[in-house]
Scaffold this motif. Sequence first.
Motif, PDB file in Angstrom:
ATOM      1  N   SER A   1       3.008   9.411   1.454  1.00  0.00           N
ATOM      2  CA  SER A   1       2.489   9.457   2.822  1.00  0.00           C
ATOM      3  C   SER A   1       1.049   9.953   2.801  1.00  0.00           C
ATOM      4  CB  SER A   1       3.361  10.369   3.683  1.00  0.00           C
ATOM      5  OG  SER A   1       2.888  10.406   5.015  1.00  0.00           O
ATOM      6  N   ASN A   2       0.214   9.439   3.727  1.00  0.00           N
ATOM      7  CA  ASN A   2      -1.147   9.947   3.892  1.00  0.00           C
ATOM      8  C   ASN A   2      -1.628   9.647   5.297  1.00  0.00           C
ATOM      9  OD1 ASN A   2      -2.301   7.272   4.011  1.00  0.00           O
ATOM     10  ND2 ASN A   2      -2.217   7.177   1.764  1.00  0.00           N
ATOM     11  N   THR A   3      -2.868  10.034   5.591  1.00  0.00           N
ATOM     12  CA  THR A   3      -3.444   9.802   6.909  1.00  0.00           C
ATOM     13  C   THR A   3      -4.601   8.815   6.852  1.00  0.00           C
ATOM     14  OG1 THR A   3      -4.914  11.704   6.630  1.00  0.00           O
ATOM     15  CG2 THR A   3      -2.790  12.100   7.712  1.00  0.00           C
ATOM     16  N   THR A   4      -4.809   8.189   5.694  1.00  0.00           N
ATOM     17  CA  THR A   4      -5.929   7.246   5.545  1.00  0.00           C
ATOM     18  C   THR A   4      -5.473   5.800   5.613  1.00  0.00           C
ATOM     19  OG1 THR A   4      -5.718   7.180   3.138  1.00  0.00           O
ATOM     20  CG2 THR A   4      -7.125   8.897   4.077  1.00  0.00           C
ATOM     21  N   GLY A   5      -4.213   5.519   5.311  1.00  0.00           N
ATOM     22  CA  GLY A   5      -3.728   4.147   5.286  1.00  0.00           C
ATOM     23  C   GLY A   5      -4.087   3.402   4.017  1.00  0.00           C
ATOM     24  N   LEU A   6      -4.631   4.114   3.015  1.00  0.00           N
ATOM     25  CA  LEU A   6      -4.993   3.486   1.747  1.00  0.00           C
ATOM     26  C   LEU A   6      -4.076   4.024   0.657  1.00  0.00           C
ATOM     27  CD1 LEU A   6      -6.871   1.660   0.101  1.00  0.00           C
ATOM     28  CD2 LEU A   6      -8.366   3.645  -0.231  1.00  0.00           C
ATOM     29  N   PHE A   7      -3.339   3.119   0.014  1.00  0.00           N
ATOM     30  CA  PHE A   7      -2.429   3.490  -1.065  1.00  0.00           C
ATOM     31  C   PHE A   7      -2.885   2.797  -2.349  1.00  0.00           C
ATOM     32  CE2 PHE A   7      -0.081   3.758   2.891  1.00  0.00           C
ATOM     33  CZ  PHE A   7       0.559   4.991   2.796  1.00  0.00           C
ATOM     34  N   THR A   8      -3.075   3.562  -3.402  1.00  0.00           N
ATOM     35  CA  THR A   8      -3.553   3.021  -4.676  1.00  0.00           C
ATOM     36  C   THR A   8      -2.506   3.243  -5.763  1.00  0.00           C
ATOM     37  OG1 THR A   8      -4.673   5.084  -5.264  1.00  0.00           O
ATOM     38  CG2 THR A   8      -5.945   3.453  -4.030  1.00  0.00           C
ATOM     39  N   ASN A   9      -2.764   2.635  -6.905  1.00  0.00           N
ATOM     40  CA  ASN A   9      -1.918   2.806  -8.094  1.00  0.00           C
ATOM     41  C   ASN A   9      -0.472   2.402  -7.807  1.00  0.00           C
ATOM     42  OD1 ASN A   9      -1.574   3.432 -10.819  1.00  0.00           O
ATOM     43  ND2 ASN A   9      -0.979   5.545 -10.370  1.00  0.00           N
ATOM     44  N   LEU A  10      -0.293   1.298  -7.077  1.00  0.00           N
ATOM     45  CA  LEU A  10       1.047   0.821  -6.746  1.00  0.00           C
ATOM     46  C   LEU A  10       1.509  -0.194  -7.785  1.00  0.00           C
ATOM     47  CD1 LEU A  10       0.639   0.276  -2.887  1.00  0.00           C
ATOM     48  CD2 LEU A  10       1.692   2.227  -4.062  1.00  0.00           C
ATOM     49  N   ALA A  11       2.716   0.012  -8.305  1.00  0.00           N
ATOM     50  CA  ALA A  11       3.304  -0.930  -9.260  1.00  0.00           C
ATOM     51  C   ALA A  11       3.708  -2.208  -8.552  1.00  0.00           C
ATOM     52  CB  ALA A  11       4.506  -0.291  -9.951  1.00  0.00           C
ATOM     53  N   PRO A  12       3.799  -3.318  -9.303  1.00  0.00           N
ATOM     54  CA  PRO A  12       4.240  -4.568  -8.663  1.00  0.00           C
ATOM     55  C   PRO A  12       5.595  -4.396  -7.981  1.00  0.00           C
ATOM     56  CG  PRO A  12       3.370  -4.993 -10.856  1.00  0.00           C
ATOM     57  CD  PRO A  12       3.454  -3.508 -10.718  1.00  0.00           C
ATOM     58  N   GLY A  13       5.740  -4.990  -6.793  1.00  0.00           N
ATOM     59  CA  GLY A  13       6.998  -4.889  -6.069  1.00  0.00           C
ATOM     60  C   GLY A  13       6.813  -5.076  -4.576  1.00  0.00           C
ATOM     61  N   ASN A  14       7.909  -4.950  -3.836  1.00  0.00           N
ATOM     62  CA  ASN A  14       7.901  -5.087  -2.379  1.00  0.00           C
ATOM     63  C   ASN A  14       7.901  -3.708  -1.736  1.00  0.00           C
ATOM     64  OD1 ASN A  14       8.066  -7.951  -2.500  1.00  0.00           O
ATOM     65  ND2 ASN A  14      10.279  -7.789  -2.861  1.00  0.00           N
TER      66      ASN A  14
END
Length: 635
Positions: free
Chosen positions: A274-287
Amino acid sequence: MLLLSCLHTAGYAQQTFYVCTSSLSLQKVTITPNGLQTQYVDGCGNGSFFSIAVDKTKLYYNDSNAGLYSADLVTIGNTPTTVSNCKYITSAPGNALTVGKDGVYYVYGTELMVVNPATGAAKSLGVMPYGPSGDLVFYNNELYMANYAGIVKIPLNDPTKAFMWLPIPDASIYGLATVKVGNLIKAYAFTGVSGGTNVLELDLNKRQVVGSIGTLPYVVYDAGSPVETAVEPPLQIKEVKVTKDCDKLNRGSAEVVTDVHASEYTYTLNNGVSNTTGLFTNLAPGNYTVTVKVEGQPEKAQGFTIPDYSLTAPTIVPVLVNPVCDIKGSIQLKISTSGYRIKYNNALYDSGYLFADLLPGAYHFTIVNEQGCVIDEKDYNLVQDVCPPITITAINIDAECKKYGLAVVNVLTLPHPDKYSYTLAGTTNIDGTFTDLLPGTYTLVIVSSADRKEATVVIPDFKIVNKPNLLPVVKNAICTANGNIKFMPNGDIKGAARVRYNNTTYKIGQVIPNLPVGLYHFTILSEQDCILDEVDLQVNEDKCDPVDFPNAFTPNNDGANDFFRPNQDSNPIKYSMMVFARNGQQLFQTNNTLLGWDGTFKGAAVPAGVYYWVCTYTMGDLVTVSKKGWVTLVR
């Protein structure tokens, strides 16, 4: 354009706002990752901007004479922004100005006023318990005012209940602005410092000063931005932008795009992040599913997919060579597709580059594309291979071809990866070949990085071993003739083919002619012109006594001068002598110098008198001489 220092700008996209300065000019300021950039804005109204407010591309300003004006901010392509179409609206005495959904707001003394920019009609909203030090601004549908003690919050329905929202002691705040940064609207305050203005980021929701984002090289009187009205939109997810993480292997980023807002949104993934920026990084492939929440509105959710970026990675063909003995290893990576490079120890290399001088251990390589983004990562291990022992396969000993009596030794070993050191007869080398060696017994020492070996080397006397069995035939000089020599086979000639004398070569059995008396040196050569033997021979001078005859003889059997014959020390190789009577009758003939005429003819003594003789002889130099004369027979 001037680039200014920045302390807390990480994560900002390029966003702009406007300020008016103590010189009453207008400046456009852009927040960048590298700091604040400022640009002068030319056009109408220049030199009269005392306080400003901005609504999208519409500029409102009042001058030092309390006149309120409207104008247009014009930006075409990449050209600098200019001000045009300046129009007078009404009189609006005050030093604080902003724009909201109901018009242009300003403060006259402590009275909050609003002006309809279309008609110029002004209306009082009430008297506040605070006066302005500078600017007004809307944030999250609430109105705030700069005061010498901090930031005052003003209820629009009752300005008399305005109160100190964020105390900022010892800060003279003149300007306030709300600026769009990403999906957020952030608030900034402008405070005077030596030589310019410090720009402070404010968190008006949490009622705190975040910190300085930089300084401007001039004094700011007022500020405004295209989102100054700060109307809070309803929560909605416009899209989720998925991109590949450039600096991470097979990882992606997701940016949740919403309408610009001032309220704090909470973004939560279905994996709990969770965060307050709406930017998520370092995500592995998937849904994934993202849920967005904000106080007072229904939450929103949307799914998205991070693709498997490894499926597009190029094929890597490694060539590994392990360290062995004292030789270091290497790794070579060949990339099947162009447009990629190899990153190792923070340096970039082309496909096929040979990483050499590598010790045993683990090595990590990163494959990047032309933009420097990580496409693949490879790990390889090099191990120390066993160094083989020294194995001598042969020690070849041969006579030196051109140096009589000396030998050459060539040491052969099994193939080996490292360099060997060979030592023999006080000489050390790395190829195992030794030249100019005398006969004798030597110790050969071979040293590798992991072994040592010794061997005995016996060098024979090649003067004896290779000596050809030749018989020299010497013919001495004699009389006027020089001598000659020839070498004849007399058994095993050991491959002898030629004899060299005085830089001329002769075949075996060929006469070496015209040799005066003296000592001569001969070199016996093989078919390959290698020296087999060296021979010194003496040419002497044989006796050369010519034939001579007496002029009288006494054949009386007294033992003295009983025969007519030549001197007995003469040594012709061919001889003939005849004696004649005066009437020409031949009385005697012989081919032997030892036989002489005894003064008889057919067994009977001839009378005393004078007789004629003729002699022909050849000496050892093959010169033939003819002589004749008279001899007296005495009785």
